[in-house]
Design a protein around this motif. Sequence first.
Motif, short mmCIF file in Angstrom:
data_model
loop_
_atom_site.label_atom_id
_atom_site.label_comp_id
_atom_site.label_asym_id
_atom_site.label_seq_id
_atom_site.Cartn_x
_atom_site.Cartn_y
_atom_site.Cartn_z
N GLU B 100 0.97 -1.23 0.02
CA GLU B 100 0.11 -0.01 -0.03
C GLU B 100 0.85 1.42 -0.14
N VAL B 104 0.83 3.94 -2.95
CA VAL B 104 0.09 5.30 -2.73
C VAL B 104 1.19 6.39 -2.95
N LEU B 214 -5.96 9.80 6.00
CA LEU B 214 -6.51 10.39 4.49
C LEU B 214 -5.22 11.00 3.89
N PHE B 216 -3.39 12.89 0.78
CA PHE B 216 -3.54 13.67 -0.44
C PHE B 216 -2.39 14.16 -1.09
N ALA B 226 -3.92 12.61 -6.18
CA ALA B 226 -4.35 11.19 -5.73
C ALA B 226 -4.76 11.23 -4.24
N MET B 227 -5.58 10.34 -3.66
CA MET B 227 -5.94 10.31 -2.24
C MET B 227 -5.99 8.82 -2.10
N GLN B 228 -6.11 8.50 -0.67
CA GLN B 228 -6.19 7.19 -0.28
C GLN B 228 -6.56 7.27 1.31
N LYS B 229 -7.99 6.48 1.43
CA LYS B 229 -8.03 6.41 2.83
C LYS B 229 -7.69 5.40 3.51
N GLY B 231 -7.30 3.05 7.65
CA GLY B 231 -7.65 2.76 8.70
C GLY B 231 -9.50 2.42 9.02
N SER B 232 -9.69 1.84 10.01
CA SER B 232 -10.98 1.32 10.12
C SER B 232 -12.16 1.98 10.56
N PRO B 234 -14.78 5.20 9.46
CA PRO B 234 -15.40 5.98 8.66
C PRO B 234 -14.79 7.45 8.81
N ILE B 235 -15.01 8.14 7.64
CA ILE B 235 -14.68 9.58 7.74
C ILE B 235 -15.92 10.34 7.04
N ILE B 240 -13.77 15.38 5.46
CA ILE B 240 -12.80 15.49 4.11
C ILE B 240 -12.44 16.62 3.72
#
Lengths: 242, 265
Positions: B100, B104, B214, B216, B226-229, B231-232, B234-235, B240
Amino acid sequence: MAKGLDIKLIKNGKRLDGRDMEEMRPLKMELGVLDRADGSAAIELGETKVIAAVYGPTKLHPQHRQQPKKAVLSVRYQMLPFSTTDRCRPGPNRRSIEIGLVIKKALEPIIFLEEFPRADIQIEIEVIQANASTRVTGLTAASLALADAGIPMKGLISACAVGKIQDKLILDVAGAEDSYGGADFPIAMINGGDEITLLQLDGDLNQKEMKPALDLAQKGCKILFDQQKNVLKNTYKVGDQK
Amino acid sequence: MMKINKSVIINSIQKGIRLDGRKLEEFRDIEIIPNYINKNPEGCALVKIGKTKVLVGVKMGVGKPYQDSPDEGVLMTGAELSPIAAPEFESGPPREAAIELARVVDRGIRESKMINTKALCIKEREAVWLVFLDIQILDYDGNLFDAAALGAVVALMNTKIPTYDLKTEKIDFEKYSGKLELNEVPISITARKISGKIVFDPNAEEEELVDSRLTFAFKENGNICAMQKGGSEPITKDEILDLMKKSSDQSKIIRKKLKNIKIDK
């Protein structure tokens, strides 16, 4: 690779496949499509077709991977070799491992993992045919398969991809929009609501486009969520013993 | 981590001052050393963020282009979380976390179109330069995403291209033909949520308590490529937008820092 190339993706105000900017492709969902799995679901989104299966909860092997207070979720996402234009090699690759990871993280918040200490819940996602939006469709199917397996959950996950073509935001990226569009923005939400459990972006988005893009994703997730509820209600009618 | 330690860290975050005295949005000191080693790699950087140390190297090779981009060079990014950096890292092939991380970092570079890939064409359909970008974590104290992305960008900024002889198919690593052509400098910033608070640049202990993150990648014009969330937890949509604003501000600080250092030998 060829993202952002100057190829006309809008003709006469419509997308190349005739859709409006905020229109999803035709959507079909089915539960219990596999016999051996504890739960399963298939989704067709246009030409993209995905099957998800759930095995478990079962005792997790090897034991050292067990968690004393909760179940461990494992997700495998795979594209079949014949699911793409150019054959893709079977077996895990870096892309599929990353997608498996983000799907797992997207599902964890909705499952009562603490109900099943030391257990394993295994999710298998096979992309049968790919025409973009495979990870989001796989995730939506996995959430249905979990429900079909009777795993206790706080809600359903619905996921779709927002894109950008000729500076316009579009819902449900497909075909040339994926290869030549300006952005691919997969998003997953709990019950079509505000809470986001998967979010990735490839492309180019200015900061002012973020809110409308998230709103459009929510519109798509709501459509998916309604259909997920419908297929669950229709499959499990009151009094029905599956 | 001991439970007591956890609650101490969370309590301090709730109060807005972290155990090491930083504010929630404050980065640790960033040190960038371009060309940390400079004989064999074509590009290199050592980046330190606090005690986290990441070494990034670039090697150039020659290979066949992809069919759908016959006149473009190819970027390949790898990351290793090997046991040298922390006792909890295990040896062996890269696992989820390393994959990952590499993907990323790769996405930020690729989607910003940082590298002029067309300039890496040697002969269409036959030979293009391959850019091997390898990220080695040397010392782990949190925030690998930002450290690795910064190291990767600096290493590419000082990458030189060797000479290649099409007839003999040999690379002469002693003789450089020019610099890697760049169009853009992306800056990646990762925002985290710990117990409902937004935190930047966590150390290893704080990283264990991260509920969601998150990342950026910002272009020079402020656009996000580019973005990638992770962790377990929610946001929400509003979070955001808030994280985007704060991360964008952070990226400007790092971009300024980058402008003030000498990248080339």
